[in-house]
Structures are given as C-alpha cells and as structure tokens.
Motif scaffolding. Sequence first.
Motif, short mmCIF file in Angstrom:
data_model
loop_
_atom_site.label_atom_id
_atom_site.label_comp_id
_atom_site.label_asym_id
_atom_site.label_seq_id
_atom_site.Cartn_x
_atom_site.Cartn_y
_atom_site.Cartn_z
N GLN B 1 0.82 -1.22 0.00
CA GLN B 1 0.00 0.00 0.00
C GLN B 1 0.85 1.25 0.00
O GLN B 1 0.38 2.33 -0.35
CB GLN B 1 -0.87 0.02 1.25
CG GLN B 1 -2.30 -0.34 1.00
CD GLN B 1 -3.29 0.57 1.76
OE1 GLN B 1 -2.94 1.14 2.77
NE2 GLN B 1 -4.47 0.68 1.25
N GLN B 2 2.11 1.10 0.41
CA GLN B 2 2.98 2.25 0.45
C GLN B 2 3.68 2.50 -0.87
O GLN B 2 4.40 3.46 -1.01
CB GLN B 2 4.04 2.06 1.55
CG GLN B 2 3.49 2.25 2.94
CD GLN B 2 3.20 3.72 3.24
OE1 GLN B 2 2.18 4.25 2.84
NE2 GLN B 2 4.12 4.37 3.91
N GLN B 3 3.45 1.64 -1.87
CA GLN B 3 4.20 1.75 -3.12
C GLN B 3 3.65 2.83 -4.02
O GLN B 3 2.46 3.17 -4.00
CB GLN B 3 4.14 0.42 -3.87
CG GLN B 3 5.17 -0.59 -3.42
CD GLN B 3 5.23 -1.77 -4.38
OE1 GLN B 3 4.21 -2.22 -4.87
NE2 GLN B 3 6.42 -2.24 -4.63
N TYR B 25 -0.75 4.97 -7.41
CA TYR B 25 -0.55 4.73 -5.98
C TYR B 25 -1.75 3.99 -5.43
O TYR B 25 -2.81 3.91 -6.06
CB TYR B 25 -0.33 6.06 -5.25
CG TYR B 25 -1.52 6.99 -5.29
CD1 TYR B 25 -1.75 7.81 -6.41
CD2 TYR B 25 -2.42 7.06 -4.23
CE1 TYR B 25 -2.84 8.65 -6.46
CE2 TYR B 25 -3.51 7.91 -4.28
CZ TYR B 25 -3.72 8.70 -5.39
OH TYR B 25 -4.81 9.55 -5.44
N GLU B 26 -1.59 3.43 -4.23
CA GLU B 26 -2.66 2.69 -3.59
C GLU B 26 -3.22 3.39 -2.36
O GLU B 26 -4.41 3.35 -2.10
CB GLU B 26 -2.16 1.29 -3.18
CG GLU B 26 -1.92 0.35 -4.35
CD GLU B 26 -3.21 -0.01 -5.07
OE1 GLU B 26 -3.18 -0.13 -6.30
OE2 GLU B 26 -4.25 -0.14 -4.38
N ASN B 27 -2.32 4.02 -1.61
CA ASN B 27 -2.71 4.58 -0.32
C ASN B 27 -3.50 5.87 -0.49
O ASN B 27 -2.95 6.89 -0.89
CB ASN B 27 -1.45 4.83 0.52
CG ASN B 27 -1.77 5.18 1.96
OD1 ASN B 27 -2.91 5.51 2.30
ND2 ASN B 27 -0.78 5.12 2.82
N THR B 28 -4.79 5.85 -0.19
CA THR B 28 -5.63 7.04 -0.38
C THR B 28 -5.33 8.13 0.64
O THR B 28 -5.86 9.24 0.54
CB THR B 28 -7.12 6.65 -0.30
OG1 THR B 28 -7.35 5.97 0.94
CG2 THR B 28 -7.50 5.73 -1.45
N ALA B 29 -4.49 7.84 1.61
CA ALA B 29 -4.11 8.86 2.59
C ALA B 29 -3.04 9.81 2.03
O ALA B 29 -2.81 10.88 2.60
CB ALA B 29 -3.60 8.21 3.87
N PHE B 30 -2.41 9.43 0.94
CA PHE B 30 -1.42 10.33 0.33
C PHE B 30 -2.11 11.63 -0.07
O PHE B 30 -3.19 11.61 -0.68
CB PHE B 30 -0.78 9.70 -0.90
CG PHE B 30 0.19 8.59 -0.62
CD1 PHE B 30 0.25 7.47 -1.43
CD2 PHE B 30 1.07 8.66 0.45
CE1 PHE B 30 1.15 6.45 -1.19
CE2 PHE B 30 1.97 7.64 0.71
CZ PHE B 30 2.01 6.53 -0.12
N LYS B 71 -6.57 6.94 -8.86
CA LYS B 71 -5.32 6.93 -8.09
C LYS B 71 -4.11 6.91 -9.02
O LYS B 71 -3.19 6.09 -8.86
CB LYS B 71 -5.32 5.77 -7.09
CG LYS B 71 -6.34 5.96 -5.97
CD LYS B 71 -6.26 4.89 -4.91
CE LYS B 71 -6.89 3.60 -5.41
NZ LYS B 71 -6.97 2.55 -4.37
N SER B 93 3.36 11.46 -0.55
CA SER B 93 3.56 11.48 0.89
C SER B 93 2.27 11.88 1.59
O SER B 93 1.32 12.36 0.99
CB SER B 93 4.69 12.43 1.29
OG SER B 93 4.28 13.78 1.15
N ILE B 94 2.28 11.64 2.91
CA ILE B 94 1.17 12.05 3.77
C ILE B 94 1.68 13.24 4.55
O ILE B 94 2.46 13.09 5.49
CB ILE B 94 0.75 10.91 4.71
CG1 ILE B 94 0.40 9.68 3.91
CG2 ILE B 94 -0.41 11.35 5.58
CD1 ILE B 94 0.20 8.44 4.77
#
Lengths: 115, 115
Positions: B1-3, B25-30, B71, B93-94
């Motif tokens: 998920q961090q990729q 990207y995968e992480n929707t928090a980015f 995404k 990044s977050i």
Amino acid sequence: DTAVSQTPKYLVTQMGNDKSIKCEQNLGHDTMYWYKQDSKKFLKIMFSYNNKELIINETVPNRFSPKSPDKAHLNLHINSLELGDSAVYFCASSDIAGVTGNEQFFGPGTRLTVL
Amino acid sequence: QQQVKQSPQSLIVQKGGISIINCAYENTAFDYFPWYQQFPGKGPALLIAIRPDVSEKKEGRFTISFNKSAKQFSLHIMDSQPGDSATYFCAASISRYSSASKIIFGSGTRLSIRP
C-alpha cells in the motif's frame, strides 16, 4: 552558499571498514533525511531527524547509525561495511512548518564503493 | 500500500515532442504528489508538485495531471528539449505527519530527448 552539502563526494573502502558521511544544511530547516540510491536508481529513505530527534528509522541494518549534533547537521556512520552497502547516499532537508513545506532539498550525494 | 508504481522505466522522445510519465498509488491517505528531476551526478530536485484537490497543475512546459478516482497521476513535458534529459521520479507522501513527511518515491524514468 551551497544549501545542502555532503562530504566526501566519493568514498572507496574495503569490506569490514567503518566510515562516516557528513551532511550540513544552511537553509535553517528543522528536518533532515538520509536516502540510499541503489544501482537501479531506486531512492529509499533510511532515516529522518527533526530538531535532532530521530523520527523515521526504516528497516536499516543497525550497522548504520545516524547522529545529529544540531539541527543543521546529520551524519551517517557505517560499521563493518559490506559489498551491498555500495550505493549513492543522499542527505536532504525540509522545513515542514515553513514556506517550502514538504519540499525536500537534496545534497549532491556521496558515492560509496565497497571493495 | 505504500508503493508508488512508475512507468515507463526509460523513454526516448524527439526534440519538440511530448514526454509523458505515469504513476499510480494505492494509499488514499497520500495528499502530496511531487515530481523530482535528477541529472547525472546530482541530487534530485523538486520540479513540480500537486495536491489532490486539483486535477491539473501547470508550470511552464511541465504539467501534472491528477486522477483521484483512478489513483493515478502523470507528468507531461511539452516541447521536450535536450536539456530535459534526466531521470524523473514521481513521489507521494502524507503531509499531515508534520514532524517529518516521509516521501515514497517511484522507481524513476530515464528520459532522453533526441536532438
């Protein structure tokens, strides 16, 4: 008037030796980082310090030890060097709460070759 | 998920053409998506960045297109010039980790502009 400087630029050493890389930033930033760039150009964060406090410590062998004597300096000491440590090591800094925010400013890199 | 997945690995474009590099990207928090440019022997430098509240950002010949639902985001270089030949990294990044924003870099695209 270099923003982020690193010494040395090149480092060639034998396996098993201990070496240090120094980094200094004159941007007044509060956060500094070490990255490793391998032969395929992949950039991976190793450590991050904020005001001399370790914030990020990725899965890095404990042969690598960062030290931040003050918020303008972040050094990287490597014990018992191995062939796989050969890479370019980049120092970077950022000013999270400031105008430039998340932008990271990179140094010129130190090319480490372990023979 | 961090990729952050980047393509293509290398790209050759004729002078005056359009260079396009894609990332996913995968992480929707980015919530911060920068592009860095790296010339041989130098450290990466921020080229352009975008936050997910806009779908496009343009600075001169460089444009980021951002598709939040898919995404995905991409870098377009219009009227590509030989001086644009470099390695380009997308990243994410977050930014709410305020003490240190950990940037996840893509694997890089080596761009060559043919005269």
